[in-house]
Design a protein around this motif. Sequence first.
Motif, PDB file in Angstrom:
ATOM      1  N   HIS A 136     -10.441  -6.122  -0.495  1.00 52.82           N
ATOM      2  CA  HIS A 136     -10.409  -6.724  -1.839  1.00 52.82           C
ATOM      3  C   HIS A 136      -9.884  -8.158  -1.869  1.00 52.82           C
ATOM      4  O   HIS A 136      -9.558  -8.691  -2.933  1.00 52.82           O
ATOM      5  CB  HIS A 136      -9.664  -5.814  -2.812  1.00 52.82           C
ATOM      6  N   HIS A 195       0.801  -1.230   0.000  1.00 55.41           N
ATOM      7  CA  HIS A 195       0.000   0.000   0.000  1.00 55.41           C
ATOM      8  C   HIS A 195       0.834   1.281   0.000  1.00 55.41           C
ATOM      9  O   HIS A 195       0.506   2.254  -0.664  1.00 55.41           O
ATOM     10  CB  HIS A 195      -0.948   0.019   1.200  1.00 55.41           C
ATOM     11  N   SER A 212      -3.424  -1.774 -10.160  1.00 56.76           N
ATOM     12  CA  SER A 212      -4.262  -2.182  -9.021  1.00 56.76           C
ATOM     13  C   SER A 212      -4.552  -3.686  -9.025  1.00 56.76           C
ATOM     14  O   SER A 212      -4.326  -4.374 -10.008  1.00 56.76           O
ATOM     15  CB  SER A 212      -5.598  -1.420  -8.967  1.00 56.76           C
ATOM     16  N   ASN A 248     -10.624   0.263  -8.473  1.00 59.74           N
ATOM     17  CA  ASN A 248     -11.960  -0.214  -8.092  1.00 59.74           C
ATOM     18  C   ASN A 248     -12.805   0.759  -7.281  1.00 59.74           C
ATOM     19  O   ASN A 248     -13.949   0.486  -6.993  1.00 59.74           O
ATOM     20  CB  ASN A 248     -11.798  -1.526  -7.315  1.00 59.74           C
ATOM     21  N   CYS A 308       0.426  -0.716  -4.876  1.00 59.15           N
ATOM     22  CA  CYS A 308      -0.965  -0.238  -4.991  1.00 59.15           C
ATOM     23  C   CYS A 308      -1.042   1.124  -5.667  1.00 59.15           C
ATOM     24  O   CYS A 308      -2.004   1.448  -6.340  1.00 59.15           O
ATOM     25  CB  CYS A 308      -1.597  -0.152  -3.611  1.00 59.15           C
ATOM     26  N   ASP A 310      -7.924  -6.568   4.343  1.00 56.25           N
ATOM     27  CA  ASP A 310      -8.125  -5.730   3.161  1.00 56.25           C
ATOM     28  C   ASP A 310      -9.391  -6.188   2.471  1.00 56.25           C
ATOM     29  O   ASP A 310      -9.582  -7.390   2.240  1.00 56.25           O
ATOM     30  CB  ASP A 310      -6.935  -5.900   2.207  1.00 56.25           C
ATOM     31  N   HIS A 369      -2.985  -9.235  -3.365  1.00 61.20           N
ATOM     32  CA  HIS A 369      -3.980 -10.071  -4.043  1.00 61.20           C
ATOM     33  C   HIS A 369      -3.500 -10.576  -5.401  1.00 61.20           C
ATOM     34  O   HIS A 369      -4.169 -11.388  -6.038  1.00 61.20           O
ATOM     35  CB  HIS A 369      -5.298  -9.312  -4.187  1.00 61.20           C
TER      36      HIS A 369
HETATM   37  S1  SF4 Z   1      -4.533  -2.168  -5.324  1.00 65.98           S
HETATM   38 FE1  SF4 Z   1      -5.975  -0.785  -4.346  1.00 65.98          FE
HETATM   39  S2  SF4 Z   1      -7.747  -1.993  -3.808  1.00 65.98           S
HETATM   40 FE2  SF4 Z   1      -6.066  -3.389  -4.270  1.00 65.98          FE
HETATM   41  S3  SF4 Z   1      -5.147  -3.867  -2.281  1.00 65.98           S
HETATM   42 FE3  SF4 Z   1      -4.035  -2.128  -3.147  1.00 65.98          FE
HETATM   43  S4  SF4 Z   1      -5.085  -0.316  -2.366  1.00 65.98           S
HETATM   44 FE4  SF4 Z   1      -6.441  -2.037  -2.014  1.00 65.98          FE
END
Ligand code: SF4
Lengths: 201, 469
Positions: free
Chosen positions: B134, B65, B349, B432, B410, B132, B113
């Motif tokens: 997501h 992040h 993202s 998102n 991120c 988190d 993710h």
């Molecule tokens: S890319 Fe954006 S939505 Fe995905 S974990 Fe990072 S901050 Fe959260």
Amino acid sequence: MDKFTTLTGIAAPMPLVNIDTDMIIPKQFLKTIQRSGLGKNLFDEMRYTPDGAEIPEFVLNQPAYRQSQIIVAGDNFGCGSSREHAPWALLDFGIRCVISTSFADIFYNNCFKNGILPVVLPQAAVDHLMDDARKGANARINIDLENQTVTASDGTSYGFEVDAFKKHCLLNGLDDIGLTMAKASAIDAFERKAAVTRPWA
Amino acid sequence: MTAPKTLYDKIWDDHVVDTSEDGTCLLYIDRHLVHEVTSPQAFEGLRMAGRKVHAPEKTIAVPDHNVPTTLDRANAATMTEDSRIQVAALDKNARDFGINYYPVSDIRQGIVHIVGPEQGWTLPGMTVVCGDSHTATHGAFGSLAHGIGTSEVEHVLATQTLIQRKGKNMKVEITGSLRPGVTAKDITLSVIGATGTAGGTGYVIEYCGQAIRELSMEGRMTVCNMAIEGGARAGLIAPDEKTFAYVMGRPHAPKGAAWEAALAYWKTLYTDEGAHFDKVVTIRGEDIAPVVTWGTSPEDVLPITGAVPAPESFSGGKVDAAQRSLDYMGLTAGQKLTDIKIDTVFIGSCTNGRIEDLRAAAAILKGKKIAPGMRAMVVPGSGLVRAQAEEEGLAQIFIDAGFEWRLAGCSMCLAMNPDQLSPGERCASTSNRNFEGRQGRGGRTHLMSPQMAAAAAVTGHLTDVRELV
Ligand code: SF4
């Protein structure tokens, strides 16, 4: 987690509705690595000017309310993001109980995980307690979790509802983790079984 | 004969450790992903109570992040003091507690993710959690995956379980095939447009239907990623041959006999004929168009051929909310979406930072230049995605077009690191969330697919990608 049994203290009146978690603790303070220490930034943007001076009108800056342990608030307290920094900031300031007609769901649950009691009461009761809170140090509000009552300085008492399991945890200062750890044998048994049925997991 | 079960029912039942009289369950967690923002207090809690991480081998940490995505990020001076401390804390916690860890210097580092599936940590039929929202992304593998708060992070670290009540079952079926130029992002945004941001509250969504089956694993992750924007804690898709092919050979996927045993189990992970869903939404794949958002809620979705709606066209509290959105976004009702000028483009993202997304954007950009004055950046979802894109020549296409080619993180998805919009800047973004201030105070976000973002970069305004191909 500290126990919550009874509390008698000064309540700060915050009649504003929809006090969200961004107001309680703004985004820029989420980079901390601690739970503690957020109290000085509680309600930061309402409490301080951009150059850091206290705004004297803000309730928690007034001499009578600097030691508040209770907040009596307008509807829907704690709405917005799920940040657990919001209850941490309240607790770090010294707030152990928030009284309102309604709370946002996640915030409500987060409070119990941090030794804070959120109390939901009907509008008339909140109005009465709000008046009491306005008297500053001249009025102390009593909260009794065991008996599920809030008592105003004039002796008027109001009953409130609370989930039995959450009450039990708060009364005894039990955190979920301690309770789950008491089920260690069930977890061990599950892991032994899974080691056979799903060894790749 | 047992009653028919949904996929969610099956995974749930296989993870219940204990059920209390009031129906509260203790659910076993197979994978716990950890990042730097929501974990420090959880580790601090463990230390104060003298507790260990129950299953360090099932716990995976990666900073994403806060980390800068500029090439000079190895130099700690590129980070603000508090961000640096937060990343350093993760570093220390990961090492002290002996959990799997991908530091910033590791090529496998990236958005949590994206790293989980890439490394084979995420497997079908698992329960996966992360501090988190997501985390739903991992549902693309037919795993039950959702976000948790910091106290719950600590709970999972200490016990490898979570106290949960079961949600309801919701089915979202996308029938038929998508038309050319329409992507997984358009599916997931269109579903939110149809159901609203609270449409999935209290539910776990299973996405199914031919159009879902036809998606790649990358596309399925994009769909599940935004389940949370529709209010659902988790979204999932039954695993199939594509899932197994994606997983096979990944570093942490089972091998040999274990693979065969896993595969046999995974093939039982589908919703039984006649299983009960509490809510069903069906959308025809052919009816989905390339979409963009116009407002400050992910449900503010319209086909690119549309126009900015009038607030009065809504009802209830949405009238005021839409007016506030238009004021914030600097738009007027009736304005054609394709007339909206863009000055920033963000491709990346956990929604759209995978290799397929970069290929799709590069296909539009090949041989073209971004519009004059445009600031455009590509932030790969992981170091490995970045390396692959370089190998495939995609990086050069982006650079030649005028994009900045960044390191993984991120980035401008949430603007906790230095990548931010300035007040009034307007961004075509593959992320998102289009909330007020999400990409920087006063910044204006339009969500869309990588193809659409690439098209906007070239023309300088929101563009129907179908006109460029
Ligand atoms: S890319 Fe954006 S939505 Fe995905 S974990 Fe990072 S901050 Fe959260």
